[in-house]
Write a protein that holds these residues in place. Structure first.
Motif, PDB file in Angstrom:
ATOM      1  N   ILE A 184     -13.957 -12.719 -14.384  1.00  0.00           N
ATOM      2  CA  ILE A 184     -14.053 -12.334 -15.790  1.00  0.00           C
ATOM      3  C   ILE A 184     -13.412 -10.972 -16.017  1.00  0.00           C
ATOM      4  CG2 ILE A 184     -15.657 -11.817 -17.681  1.00  0.00           C
ATOM      5  CD1 ILE A 184     -17.608 -13.784 -16.400  1.00  0.00           C
ATOM      6  N   GLU A 185     -12.534 -10.932 -17.021  1.00  0.00           N
ATOM      7  CA  GLU A 185     -11.845  -9.701 -17.410  1.00  0.00           C
ATOM      8  C   GLU A 185     -11.045  -9.093 -16.271  1.00  0.00           C
ATOM      9  OE1 GLU A 185     -14.652  -7.021 -19.088  1.00  0.00           O
ATOM     10  OE2 GLU A 185     -15.070  -8.260 -20.832  1.00  0.00           O
ATOM     11  N   ARG A 186     -10.533  -9.927 -15.405  1.00  0.00           N
ATOM     12  CA  ARG A 186      -9.688  -9.457 -14.319  1.00  0.00           C
ATOM     13  C   ARG A 186      -8.343 -10.168 -14.374  1.00  0.00           C
ATOM     14  NH1 ARG A 186     -11.845  -7.223  -9.707  1.00  0.00           N
ATOM     15  NH2 ARG A 186      -9.654  -7.050  -9.118  1.00  0.00           N
ATOM     16  N   GLY A 187      -7.338  -9.553 -13.797  1.00  0.00           N
ATOM     17  CA  GLY A 187      -6.031 -10.167 -13.697  1.00  0.00           C
ATOM     18  C   GLY A 187      -5.526 -10.076 -12.273  1.00  0.00           C
ATOM     19  N   VAL A 188      -4.443 -10.781 -12.005  1.00  0.00           N
ATOM     20  CA  VAL A 188      -3.824 -10.719 -10.682  1.00  0.00           C
ATOM     21  C   VAL A 188      -2.797  -9.600 -10.711  1.00  0.00           C
ATOM     22  CG1 VAL A 188      -2.555 -12.004  -8.940  1.00  0.00           C
ATOM     23  CG2 VAL A 188      -4.156 -13.195 -10.430  1.00  0.00           C
ATOM     24  N   ASP A 189      -3.162  -8.454 -10.190  1.00  0.00           N
ATOM     25  CA  ASP A 189      -2.283  -7.292 -10.307  1.00  0.00           C
ATOM     26  C   ASP A 189      -2.117  -6.524  -9.001  1.00  0.00           C
ATOM     27  OD1 ASP A 189      -4.815  -6.312 -10.124  1.00  0.00           O
ATOM     28  OD2 ASP A 189      -4.801  -5.218 -12.022  1.00  0.00           O
ATOM     29  N   HIS A 190      -2.490  -7.133  -7.857  1.00  0.00           N
ATOM     30  CA  HIS A 190      -2.288  -6.411  -6.610  1.00  0.00           C
ATOM     31  C   HIS A 190      -0.818  -6.439  -6.205  1.00  0.00           C
ATOM     32  CE1 HIS A 190      -1.934 -10.204  -4.347  1.00  0.00           C
ATOM     33  NE2 HIS A 190      -2.965 -10.635  -5.057  1.00  0.00           N
ATOM     34  N   GLU A 191      -0.454  -5.631  -5.209  1.00  0.00           N
ATOM     35  CA  GLU A 191       0.957  -5.437  -4.871  1.00  0.00           C
ATOM     36  C   GLU A 191       1.624  -6.658  -4.270  1.00  0.00           C
ATOM     37  OE1 GLU A 191      -1.620  -3.758  -1.528  1.00  0.00           O
ATOM     38  OE2 GLU A 191      -1.564  -3.763  -3.715  1.00  0.00           O
ATOM     39  N   LEU A 192       0.848  -7.638  -3.814  1.00  0.00           N
ATOM     40  CA  LEU A 192       1.417  -8.857  -3.235  1.00  0.00           C
ATOM     41  C   LEU A 192       1.358 -10.047  -4.184  1.00  0.00           C
ATOM     42  CD1 LEU A 192      -0.099  -8.642   0.379  1.00  0.00           C
ATOM     43  CD2 LEU A 192       2.154  -7.896  -0.402  1.00  0.00           C
ATOM     44  N   SER A 193       0.991  -9.812  -5.429  1.00  0.00           N
ATOM     45  CA  SER A 193       0.741 -10.924  -6.350  1.00  0.00           C
ATOM     46  C   SER A 193       1.989 -11.743  -6.648  1.00  0.00           C
ATOM     47  CB  SER A 193       0.151 -10.397  -7.661  1.00  0.00           C
ATOM     48  OG  SER A 193       1.040  -9.487  -8.290  1.00  0.00           O
ATOM     49  N   GLY A 194       3.173 -11.121  -6.553  1.00  0.00           N
ATOM     50  CA  GLY A 194       4.397 -11.866  -6.845  1.00  0.00           C
ATOM     51  C   GLY A 194       4.666 -13.007  -5.885  1.00  0.00           C
ATOM     52  N   ASN A 195       4.059 -12.962  -4.698  1.00  0.00           N
ATOM     53  CA  ASN A 195       4.306 -14.018  -3.712  1.00  0.00           C
ATOM     54  C   ASN A 195       3.749 -15.364  -4.139  1.00  0.00           C
ATOM     55  OD1 ASN A 195       5.423 -12.687  -1.010  1.00  0.00           O
ATOM     56  ND2 ASN A 195       3.962 -11.278  -1.913  1.00  0.00           N
ATOM     57  N   ILE A 196       2.692 -15.367  -4.952  1.00  0.00           N
ATOM     58  CA  ILE A 196       2.104 -16.651  -5.343  1.00  0.00           C
ATOM     59  C   ILE A 196       3.027 -17.429  -6.269  1.00  0.00           C
ATOM     60  CG2 ILE A 196      -0.247 -15.811  -5.023  1.00  0.00           C
ATOM     61  CD1 ILE A 196      -0.520 -15.540  -8.014  1.00  0.00           C
ATOM     62  N   ILE A 197       4.012 -16.745  -6.884  1.00  0.00           N
ATOM     63  CA  ILE A 197       4.974 -17.452  -7.730  1.00  0.00           C
ATOM     64  C   ILE A 197       5.794 -18.425  -6.891  1.00  0.00           C
ATOM     65  CG2 ILE A 197       6.954 -17.154  -9.258  1.00  0.00           C
ATOM     66  CD1 ILE A 197       5.834 -14.335  -9.889  1.00  0.00           C
ATOM     67  N   ASP A 198       6.259 -17.957  -5.731  1.00  0.00           N
ATOM     68  CA  ASP A 198       7.042 -18.817  -4.850  1.00  0.00           C
ATOM     69  C   ASP A 198       6.168 -19.837  -4.132  1.00  0.00           C
ATOM     70  OD1 ASP A 198       9.510 -17.719  -5.411  1.00  0.00           O
ATOM     71  OD2 ASP A 198       9.283 -16.141  -3.924  1.00  0.00           O
ATOM     72  N   LEU A 199       4.904 -19.513  -3.919  1.00  0.00           N
ATOM     73  CA  LEU A 199       4.010 -20.444  -3.230  1.00  0.00           C
ATOM     74  C   LEU A 199       3.653 -21.640  -4.094  1.00  0.00           C
ATOM     75  CD1 LEU A 199       1.430 -18.224  -1.296  1.00  0.00           C
ATOM     76  CD2 LEU A 199       3.073 -19.830  -0.324  1.00  0.00           C
ATOM     77  N   CYS A 200       3.568 -21.449  -5.399  1.00  0.00           N
ATOM     78  CA  CYS A 200       3.152 -22.541  -6.291  1.00  0.00           C
ATOM     79  C   CYS A 200       4.180 -23.665  -6.253  1.00  0.00           C
ATOM     80  CB  CYS A 200       2.989 -22.028  -7.712  1.00  0.00           C
ATOM     81  SG  CYS A 200       2.438 -23.304  -8.868  1.00  0.00           S
ATOM     82  N   PRO A 201       3.782 -24.900  -5.912  1.00  0.00           N
ATOM     83  CA  PRO A 201       4.757 -25.988  -5.764  1.00  0.00           C
ATOM     84  C   PRO A 201       5.106 -26.698  -7.060  1.00  0.00           C
ATOM     85  CG  PRO A 201       2.600 -26.779  -5.137  1.00  0.00           C
ATOM     86  CD  PRO A 201       2.419 -25.319  -5.499  1.00  0.00           C
ATOM     87  N   VAL A 202       4.422 -26.404  -8.168  1.00  0.00           N
ATOM     88  CA  VAL A 202       4.602 -27.195  -9.381  1.00  0.00           C
ATOM     89  C   VAL A 202       4.926 -26.378 -10.618  1.00  0.00           C
ATOM     90  CG1 VAL A 202       3.158 -29.089  -8.588  1.00  0.00           C
ATOM     91  CG2 VAL A 202       2.100 -27.171  -9.781  1.00  0.00           C
ATOM     92  N   GLY A 203       5.158 -25.098 -10.506  1.00  0.00           N
ATOM     93  CA  GLY A 203       5.539 -24.310 -11.667  1.00  0.00           C
ATOM     94  C   GLY A 203       4.392 -23.899 -12.555  1.00  0.00           C
ATOM     95  N   ALA A 204       3.164 -23.922 -12.042  1.00  0.00           N
ATOM     96  CA  ALA A 204       2.037 -23.442 -12.836  1.00  0.00           C
ATOM     97  C   ALA A 204       2.002 -21.925 -12.891  1.00  0.00           C
ATOM     98  CB  ALA A 204       0.719 -23.971 -12.258  1.00  0.00           C
ATOM     99  N   LEU A 205       2.527 -21.273 -11.854  1.00  0.00           N
ATOM    100  CA  LEU A 205       2.604 -19.820 -11.794  1.00  0.00           C
ATOM    101  C   LEU A 205       4.071 -19.418 -11.819  1.00  0.00           C
ATOM    102  CD1 LEU A 205      -0.053 -19.207  -8.995  1.00  0.00           C
ATOM    103  CD2 LEU A 205      -0.406 -19.195 -11.466  1.00  0.00           C
ATOM    104  N   ASN A 206       4.450 -18.596 -12.775  1.00  0.00           N
ATOM    105  CA  ASN A 206       5.848 -18.250 -12.971  1.00  0.00           C
ATOM    106  C   ASN A 206       6.016 -16.738 -13.051  1.00  0.00           C
ATOM    107  OD1 ASN A 206       7.020 -21.075 -13.593  1.00  0.00           O
ATOM    108  ND2 ASN A 206       5.290 -20.911 -14.986  1.00  0.00           N
ATOM    109  N   SER A 207       7.256 -16.313 -12.861  1.00  0.00           N
ATOM    110  CA  SER A 207       7.586 -14.895 -12.943  1.00  0.00           C
ATOM    111  C   SER A 207       7.642 -14.466 -14.410  1.00  0.00           C
ATOM    112  CB  SER A 207       8.918 -14.617 -12.250  1.00  0.00           C
ATOM    113  OG  SER A 207       9.331 -13.289 -12.476  1.00  0.00           O
ATOM    114  N   LYS A 208       6.767 -13.577 -14.805  1.00  0.00           N
ATOM    115  CA  LYS A 208       6.742 -13.122 -16.194  1.00  0.00           C
ATOM    116  C   LYS A 208       7.995 -12.322 -16.569  1.00  0.00           C
ATOM    117  CE  LYS A 208       2.876 -11.942 -18.099  1.00  0.00           C
ATOM    118  NZ  LYS A 208       1.640 -11.202 -18.490  1.00  0.00           N
ATOM    119  N   PRO A 209       8.477 -11.373 -15.734  1.00  0.00           N
ATOM    120  CA  PRO A 209       9.690 -10.635 -16.137  1.00  0.00           C
ATOM    121  C   PRO A 209      10.928 -11.518 -16.221  1.00  0.00           C
ATOM    122  CG  PRO A 209       8.487  -9.451 -14.422  1.00  0.00           C
ATOM    123  CD  PRO A 209       7.881 -10.824 -14.504  1.00  0.00           C
TER     124      PRO A 209
END
Length: 243
Positions: A184-209
């Motif tokens: 609750i009221e948290r986001g994914v903002d740690h320094e390694l969070s960008g790696n989950i974009i490549d890990l996601c196999p179906v495009g549910a997690l995408n690069s915001k920039p």
């Protein structure tokens, strides 16, 4: 034969495999493709997606290749009618609630490739789909979400637990009502969070920039410098740039 290895058969071909190794590692090592979504060789095993079902002789039901260790004399069939039927049924089950976002999805090609090798994509556009609902949690600053595409593989969750050591993502609910989200009221903002974009196999997690700036088929890969490769701890790293 050393006690550390066992004799197994993969599609009728005799191979040697480390004792206790998972079937999917043995097939990958011998150039035999088994479709998968949730499996990743650097993450813990979850066996959520069931796409890697294979037939094993004298076993009444197909087994997940990612969670089944090899034993002496095991005979594995990845291309038998029974194995292919199980994989087709699993793909159909996953796609029933999946949106038709392929033309705009970052992972459209990858997911299609996973199914096309077995002819699992044939019925996709003939299915009567009911898109899975779900909130779109705020995942600033790098990750944007399209959770209607999520197939609950939990790769992103396991990455936080096993690699980053930060459990910012988790699951709530059961069955088709399961959702991936943050506290609750948290986001994914740690320094390694960008790696989950490549890990996601179906495009549910995408690069915001990078979102809506280019498509995957418009990109070309270029090797990084020696220094950047060393920072990746031996991983194969490439830099993608728009053509």
């Amino acid at each position: 034969m050393s006690a550390e290895f066992v004799n197994v058969e993969v599609n009728g071909v005799a191979v040697k495999a480390p004792k206790g190794a998972m079937i999917i590692r043995v097939t990958d090592a011998n150039g035999v493709y088994v479709p998968r979504f949730c499996y990743h060789d650097k993450l813990s095993i979850a066996a959520n997606c069931r796409m890697c079902l294979v037939e094993v002789e004298k076993v009444p039901k197909p087994l997940p290749a990612c969670a089944t260790p090899v034993t002496e004399g095991m005979k594995i069939y990845t291309r038998s009618p029974r194995a292919i039927a199980a994989q087709k049924a699993t793909m159909e089950f996953l796609l029933i609630n999946h949106p038709l976002d392929c033309p705009i999805c970052r992972s459209g090609r990858g997911m299609r490739a996973a199914g096309s090798r077995r002819g699992l994509w044939a019925r996709y556009f003939a299915l009567h789909r009911r898109e899975a609902g779900g909130e779109r949690p705020e995942s600033r600053p790098l990750v944007s979400t399209d959770m209607t595409r999520c197939i609950h593989c939990t790769r992103c969750v396991r990455f936080g637990q096993d690699i980053a050591g930060l459990q910012e993502l988790g699951t709530t609910g059961r069955g088709e009502h399961m959702q991936i989200g943050t506290y609750i009221e948290r986001g994914v903002d740690h320094e390694l969070s960008g790696n989950i974009i490549d890990l996601c196999p179906v495009g549910a997690l995408n690069s915001k920039p990078f979102r809506f700036h280019a498509r995957a088929w418009e990109m070309s890969q270029h090797p990084l410098s020696r220094r950047m490769t060393d920072l990746a701890r031996g991983s194969t790293v490439t830099c993608c740039a728009a053509n």
